[in-house]
Write an enzyme that holds these catalytic residues in place. Sequence first.
Site, mmCIF file in Angstrom:
data_model
loop_
_atom_site.group_PDB
_atom_site.id
_atom_site.type_symbol
_atom_site.label_atom_id
_atom_site.label_comp_id
_atom_site.label_asym_id
_atom_site.label_seq_id
_atom_site.Cartn_x
_atom_site.Cartn_y
_atom_site.Cartn_z
ATOM 1 C CD GLU A 113 -22.306 4.087 77.468
ATOM 2 O OE1 GLU A 113 -21.094 4.022 77.163
ATOM 3 O OE2 GLU A 113 -22.723 4.801 78.391
ATOM 4 C CD GLU A 133 -19.542 2.359 81.440
ATOM 5 O OE1 GLU A 133 -20.230 1.519 82.072
ATOM 6 O OE2 GLU A 133 -19.768 2.651 80.253
HETATM 7 C C1 HXC Z 1 -8.558 -0.436 75.975
HETATM 8 C C2 HXC Z 1 -8.846 -2.687 76.025
HETATM 9 C C3 HXC Z 1 -10.202 -2.535 76.386
HETATM 10 C C4 HXC Z 1 -10.697 -1.223 76.519
HETATM 11 C C5 HXC Z 1 -9.770 -4.645 76.255
HETATM 12 N N1 HXC Z 1 -8.627 -4.010 75.953
HETATM 13 N N2 HXC Z 1 -10.748 -3.770 76.516
HETATM 14 N N3 HXC Z 1 -8.038 -1.647 75.805
HETATM 15 N N4 HXC Z 1 -9.825 -0.210 76.312
HETATM 16 N N5 HXC Z 1 -11.958 -0.968 76.828
HETATM 17 C C6 HXC Z 1 -7.335 -4.612 75.619
HETATM 18 C C7 HXC Z 1 -6.698 -5.262 76.812
HETATM 19 O O1 HXC Z 1 -6.053 -4.305 77.610
HETATM 20 C C8 HXC Z 1 -5.745 -6.206 76.164
HETATM 21 O O2 HXC Z 1 -4.597 -5.498 75.735
HETATM 22 C C9 HXC Z 1 -6.511 -6.663 74.933
HETATM 23 O O3 HXC Z 1 -7.510 -5.674 74.706
HETATM 24 C C10 HXC Z 1 -7.189 -7.995 75.159
HETATM 25 O O4 HXC Z 1 -8.011 -7.886 76.310
HETATM 26 P P1 HXC Z 1 -8.047 -8.997 77.464
HETATM 27 O O5 HXC Z 1 -8.601 -8.338 78.674
HETATM 28 O O6 HXC Z 1 -6.719 -9.653 77.591
HETATM 29 O O7 HXC Z 1 -9.094 -10.036 76.846
HETATM 30 P P2 HXC Z 1 -10.076 -11.028 77.622
HETATM 31 O O8 HXC Z 1 -9.382 -11.657 78.802
HETATM 32 O O9 HXC Z 1 -10.638 -11.905 76.552
HETATM 33 O O10 HXC Z 1 -11.253 -10.111 78.224
HETATM 34 C C11 HXC Z 1 -12.125 -9.428 77.333
HETATM 35 C C12 HXC Z 1 -12.901 -8.352 78.135
HETATM 36 C C13 HXC Z 1 -11.911 -7.468 78.909
HETATM 37 C C14 HXC Z 1 -13.882 -9.045 79.108
HETATM 38 C C15 HXC Z 1 -13.733 -7.557 77.118
HETATM 39 O O11 HXC Z 1 -10.906 -7.006 77.997
HETATM 40 C C16 HXC Z 1 -12.518 -6.282 79.567
HETATM 41 O O12 HXC Z 1 -13.133 -6.393 80.638
HETATM 42 N N6 HXC Z 1 -12.331 -5.062 78.994
HETATM 43 C C17 HXC Z 1 -12.735 -3.828 79.561
HETATM 44 C C18 HXC Z 1 -14.225 -3.701 79.551
HETATM 45 C C19 HXC Z 1 -14.637 -2.380 80.156
HETATM 46 O O13 HXC Z 1 -14.361 -2.087 81.350
HETATM 47 N N7 HXC Z 1 -15.304 -1.510 79.365
HETATM 48 C C20 HXC Z 1 -15.718 -0.225 79.781
HETATM 49 C C21 HXC Z 1 -14.718 0.779 79.308
HETATM 50 S S1 HXC Z 1 -15.086 2.397 79.902
HETATM 51 P P3 HXC Z 1 -3.105 -6.103 75.849
HETATM 52 O O14 HXC Z 1 -2.242 -4.964 75.406
HETATM 53 O O15 HXC Z 1 -2.917 -6.513 77.257
HETATM 54 O O16 HXC Z 1 -3.123 -7.264 74.878
HETATM 55 C C22 HXC Z 1 -16.271 2.935 78.893
HETATM 56 C C23 HXC Z 1 -16.749 4.262 79.290
HETATM 57 C C24 HXC Z 1 -17.730 4.888 78.358
HETATM 58 O O17 HXC Z 1 -16.699 2.342 77.943
HETATM 59 C C25 HXC Z 1 -17.888 6.312 78.632
HETATM 60 C C26 HXC Z 1 -17.661 6.819 79.979
HETATM 61 C C27 HXC Z 1 -16.283 7.373 80.210
#
Ligand code: HXC
Length: 259
Positions: A113, A133
């Site tokens: 976004e 999301e």
């Molecule tokens: C907080 C996050 C995060 C996020 C990753 N991390 N994404 N922390 N918010 N969005 C943190 C993880 O918890 C982890 O912390 C560290 O970053 C490394 O992430 P990993 O998952 O271990 O890395 P990897 O296996 O390489 O995977 C990368 C990834 C995955 C594919 C990007 O992290 C992922 O799927 N992230 C979430 C993506 C997501 O769902 N985004 C949408 C968010 S909601 P630790 O402490 O364990 O090291 C959103 C809403 C917008 O954006 C507005 C509406 C409300």
Amino acid sequence: MNDLHTITLERPADRVALITLNRPKAKNALNLQTMREITDLTARLDADPDVGAIIITGSDTVFAAGADIKEMRDLTFSEVHAQDWLAGWTALADVRTPLIAAVAGYALGGGCELAMMCDLLIAADNAKFGQPEITLGVIPGMGGSQRLTRAVGKAKAMDLCLTGRMMDAEEADRSGLVSRVVPTATLREEALTAATRIAGFSAPAVAMAKEVVNQAFETGLAEGLLFERRVFHSTFATEDQKEGMAAFSEKRAPQFRHR
Ligand code: HXC
């Protein structure tokens, strides 16, 4: 600037600012502080007559993995509603200086976004876009249902928002989400070249071009065409119009003075 903690600012070329998301341990997740730093900084840069283009980028492997899930997880409806959570990001869409998103790696949720709030979206060939999301029990909240649908149409937007799957750079290019795809190794250089080129043109003409293209998302065709024509007329009030057309006629490079 020493008041920046989640992003960095560089001035890699004349009239160009480069903002880099810098929360590597959290995959550049966008928390409230990041939102404030980006919106405050871009507002400041927008007011600076020496800045003609702003690049927003991440690392080679992640642009931004979305809004910060850990910051949001315990909030109640009353809190997010009362604080109008995420509304602060609209300030970025009010920036008149061209914004270039240079995206490598993951651009997910709020990361996708954020990239879509920019005017040019240059993707590295390793870029991955998604609105995951739904996998968290929520929906996009920073424009994913609106800007994505306008960019790629209902079919792809529904697919991404309902399944949470990612789209690679090639599919994003084919779908109209990105301006161009470049090799990951040259992303920064390509973004800088585009930014330098834009920043070298007449700043009022550039701001007007951005404004009229954006108007296409807000109005019907006849009204939009009239708006474009009136803004086109107003370019003749600038010194740069005289200089640009004189330079063409005299077969020389224009010296725009951004007024
Ligand atoms: C907080 C996050 C995060 C996020 C990753 N991390 N994404 N922390 N918010 N969005 C943190 C993880 O918890 C982890 O912390 C560290 O970053 C490394 O992430 P990993 O998952 O271990 O890395 P990897 O296996 O390489 O995977 C990368 C990834 C995955 C594919 C990007 O992290 C992922 O799927 N992230 C979430 C993506 C997501 O769902 N985004 C949408 C968010 S909601 P630790 O402490 O364990 O090291 C959103 C809403 C917008 O954006 C507005 C509406 C409300």
